[in-house]
Design a protein around this motif. Sequence first.
Motif, PDB file in Angstrom:
ATOM      1  N   GLN A   7       4.725  -2.496  12.138  1.00 14.94           N
ATOM      2  CA  GLN A   7       3.473  -2.168  11.885  1.00 14.94           C
ATOM      3  C   GLN A   7       3.007  -1.349  10.920  1.00 14.94           C
ATOM      4  O   GLN A   7       1.895  -1.172  10.079  1.00 14.94           O
ATOM      5  N   LYS A   8       3.967  -0.006  10.837  1.00 12.63           N
ATOM      6  CA  LYS A   8       3.747   0.950  10.212  1.00 12.63           C
ATOM      7  C   LYS A   8       4.545   1.036   8.676  1.00 12.63           C
ATOM      8  O   LYS A   8       4.562   1.738   7.929  1.00 12.63           O
ATOM      9  N   GLU A   9       5.352  -0.134   8.709  1.00  8.76           N
ATOM     10  CA  GLU A   9       6.324  -0.125   7.629  1.00  8.76           C
ATOM     11  C   GLU A   9       5.586  -0.015   6.278  1.00  8.76           C
ATOM     12  O   GLU A   9       6.014   0.663   5.203  1.00  8.76           O
ATOM     13  N   LYS A  10       4.364  -0.524   5.954  1.00 14.24           N
ATOM     14  CA  LYS A  10       3.932  -0.334   4.450  1.00 14.24           C
ATOM     15  C   LYS A  10       3.544   1.075   4.140  1.00 14.24           C
ATOM     16  O   LYS A  10       3.561   1.659   3.170  1.00 14.24           O
ATOM     17  N   TRP A  11       3.236   1.983   5.057  1.00 15.76           N
ATOM     18  CA  TRP A  11       2.956   3.245   5.180  1.00 15.76           C
ATOM     19  C   TRP A  11       4.185   3.905   4.705  1.00 15.76           C
ATOM     20  O   TRP A  11       4.251   5.056   4.086  1.00 15.76           O
ATOM     21  N   TYR A  12       5.378   3.560   5.527  1.00 17.52           N
ATOM     22  CA  TYR A  12       6.764   4.266   5.259  1.00 17.52           C
ATOM     23  C   TYR A  12       6.774   4.144   3.627  1.00 17.52           C
ATOM     24  O   TYR A  12       7.294   5.056   3.011  1.00 17.52           O
ATOM     25  N   TRP A  13       6.568   2.933   3.159  1.00 17.49           N
ATOM     26  CA  TRP A  13       6.983   2.562   1.970  1.00 17.49           C
ATOM     27  C   TRP A  13       6.051   3.584   0.737  1.00 17.49           C
ATOM     28  O   TRP A  13       6.283   3.824  -0.268  1.00 17.49           O
ATOM     29  N   ILE A  14       4.674   3.489   1.286  1.00 17.81           N
ATOM     30  CA  ILE A  14       3.832   4.298   0.438  1.00 17.81           C
ATOM     31  C   ILE A  14       4.368   5.693   0.348  1.00 17.81           C
ATOM     32  O   ILE A  14       4.344   6.186  -0.776  1.00 17.81           O
ATOM     33  N   VAL A  15       4.685   6.340   1.252  1.00 18.86           N
ATOM     34  CA  VAL A  15       5.387   7.579   1.513  1.00 18.86           C
ATOM     35  C   VAL A  15       6.426   7.670   0.529  1.00 18.86           C
ATOM     36  O   VAL A  15       6.579   8.643  -0.189  1.00 18.86           O
ATOM     37  N   VAL A  16       7.406   6.666   0.591  1.00 18.98           N
ATOM     38  CA  VAL A  16       8.829   6.842  -0.285  1.00 18.98           C
ATOM     39  C   VAL A  16       8.161   6.510  -1.844  1.00 18.98           C
ATOM     40  O   VAL A  16       8.638   7.685  -2.339  1.00 18.98           O
ATOM     41  N   ALA A  17       7.135   5.976  -2.199  1.00 17.22           N
ATOM     42  CA  ALA A  17       6.647   5.972  -3.311  1.00 17.22           C
ATOM     43  C   ALA A  17       6.081   7.128  -3.892  1.00 17.22           C
ATOM     44  O   ALA A  17       6.180   7.646  -4.998  1.00 17.22           O
ATOM     45  N   ALA A  18       5.456   7.782  -2.918  1.00 20.63           N
ATOM     46  CA  ALA A  18       4.842   9.073  -3.295  1.00 20.63           C
ATOM     47  C   ALA A  18       5.858  10.339  -3.393  1.00 20.63           C
ATOM     48  O   ALA A  18       5.502  10.952  -4.555  1.00 20.63           O
ATOM     49  N   ILE A  19       6.655  10.308  -2.767  1.00 23.34           N
ATOM     50  CA  ILE A  19       7.922  11.222  -2.785  1.00 23.34           C
ATOM     51  C   ILE A  19       8.746  10.963  -4.446  1.00 23.34           C
ATOM     52  O   ILE A  19       8.834  11.920  -4.868  1.00 23.34           O
ATOM     53  N   GLU A  20       8.848   9.583  -4.521  1.00 21.84           N
ATOM     54  CA  GLU A  20       9.492   9.386  -5.785  1.00 21.84           C
ATOM     55  C   GLU A  20       8.601   9.856  -6.983  1.00 21.84           C
ATOM     56  O   GLU A  20       9.229  10.417  -7.883  1.00 21.84           O
ATOM     57  N   LEU A  21       7.356   9.533  -6.909  1.00 19.99           N
ATOM     58  CA  LEU A  21       6.398  10.127  -8.052  1.00 19.99           C
ATOM     59  C   LEU A  21       6.315  11.417  -8.209  1.00 19.99           C
ATOM     60  O   LEU A  21       6.461  12.074  -9.427  1.00 19.99           O
ATOM     61  N   VAL A  22       6.463  12.361  -6.949  1.00 18.52           N
ATOM     62  CA  VAL A  22       6.570  13.622  -7.135  1.00 18.52           C
ATOM     63  C   VAL A  22       8.088  14.154  -7.887  1.00 18.52           C
ATOM     64  O   VAL A  22       8.075  14.774  -8.669  1.00 18.52           O
ATOM     65  N   LEU A  23       9.047  13.330  -7.265  1.00 21.26           N
ATOM     66  CA  LEU A  23      10.352  13.663  -7.826  1.00 21.26           C
ATOM     67  C   LEU A  23      10.310  13.524  -9.371  1.00 21.26           C
ATOM     68  O   LEU A  23      11.022  14.440 -10.311  1.00 21.26           O
ATOM     69  N   PHE A  24       9.731  12.281  -9.722  1.00 23.25           N
ATOM     70  CA  PHE A  24       9.826  11.863 -11.096  1.00 23.25           C
ATOM     71  C   PHE A  24       9.087  13.004 -12.019  1.00 23.25           C
ATOM     72  O   PHE A  24       9.529  13.188 -13.071  1.00 23.25           O
ATOM     73  N   ILE A  25       7.845  13.300 -11.554  1.00 21.81           N
ATOM     74  CA  ILE A  25       7.098  14.361 -12.191  1.00 21.81           C
ATOM     75  C   ILE A  25       8.044  15.597 -12.337  1.00 21.81           C
ATOM     76  O   ILE A  25       7.927  16.141 -13.237  1.00 21.81           O
ATOM     77  N   TYR A  90      14.593  15.338  -0.448  1.00 19.16           N
ATOM     78  CA  TYR A  90      15.602  14.307   0.112  1.00 19.16           C
ATOM     79  C   TYR A  90      15.558  14.094   1.438  1.00 19.16           C
ATOM     80  O   TYR A  90      15.963  12.818   1.943  1.00 19.16           O
ATOM     81  N   PHE A  91      15.409  15.154   2.377  1.00 12.91           N
ATOM     82  CA  PHE A  91      15.417  14.882   3.668  1.00 12.91           C
ATOM     83  C   PHE A  91      14.362  14.028   4.062  1.00 12.91           C
ATOM     84  O   PHE A  91      14.397  13.113   4.683  1.00 12.91           O
ATOM     85  N   LEU A  92      13.129  14.337   3.471  1.00 14.62           N
ATOM     86  CA  LEU A  92      11.680  13.540   3.491  1.00 14.62           C
ATOM     87  C   LEU A  92      12.085  12.130   3.147  1.00 14.62           C
ATOM     88  O   LEU A  92      11.698  11.231   3.588  1.00 14.62           O
ATOM     89  N   LEU A  93      12.561  12.096   2.259  1.00 14.09           N
ATOM     90  CA  LEU A  93      13.039  10.857   1.404  1.00 14.09           C
ATOM     91  C   LEU A  93      13.744   9.776   2.288  1.00 14.09           C
ATOM     92  O   LEU A  93      13.385   8.627   2.641  1.00 14.09           O
ATOM     93  N   GLY A  94      14.979  10.562   2.721  1.00 15.88           N
ATOM     94  CA  GLY A  94      15.951   9.761   3.756  1.00 15.88           C
ATOM     95  C   GLY A  94      15.220   9.374   4.956  1.00 15.88           C
ATOM     96  O   GLY A  94      15.426   8.365   5.561  1.00 15.88           O
ATOM     97  N   LEU A  95      14.333  10.329   5.920  1.00 11.91           N
ATOM     98  CA  LEU A  95      13.536   9.971   6.766  1.00 11.91           C
ATOM     99  C   LEU A  95      12.561   8.949   6.638  1.00 11.91           C
ATOM    100  O   LEU A  95      12.718   7.609   7.430  1.00 11.91           O
TER     101      LEU A  95
END
Length: 179
Positions: A7-25, A90-95
């Motif tokens: 049920q929460k999976e889409k939110w986890y993917w949103i956090v993954v995308a947000a972390i990746e955006l921060v890393l890219f910037i 990357y700890f957060l990304l892995g989580l």
Amino acid sequence: MNKSLKQKEKWYWIVVAAIELVLFISSSMTYKQQTSVPFLERHLGSSKPMLGFFNQIGFNYGGKFQSIKNDGYYNFVEFFIRKGAHFGTYFLLGLFLCLALYTYFYKNNFLKIFVPWMAATGLAAFDEFHQGLTGGRSPLVADVILDSFGALVAILITVLVVFLIKKHNKKRHPFSMEY
């Protein structure tokens, strides 16, 4: 538990995308845009906390000997801040990768760990490559290893915690099929 994760999976993917955006910037910024040395100089001044302790530390990282003698106090402190940011991000990304992918591999403990870890490691390698395209920055294999380790630690903790929660819930509700 798997139902709750699904049920929460889409939110986890949103956090993954947000972390990746921060890393890219972040990897798009030059060292000069990103350095915290002026901030440290301004806020720590000449007090230089833990100077005696830091003076005793020296080690090789990424082909360079890191020490106060070689780098100066503020650059040495910044080194730990930057590497802590690598590990922590990357700890957060892995989580969140682990949580996002958990229900896909719920029957295979090896894949629960391996797939998110390799995804995070691949993203770390791409991030270092991207950083290499940025002026004044250099990609380091040592940073990919540090990032990968941060992700692995989070993934192992996540799998253990989910396992313990499932085990606890089975004891409380032994006939439930949700777990």
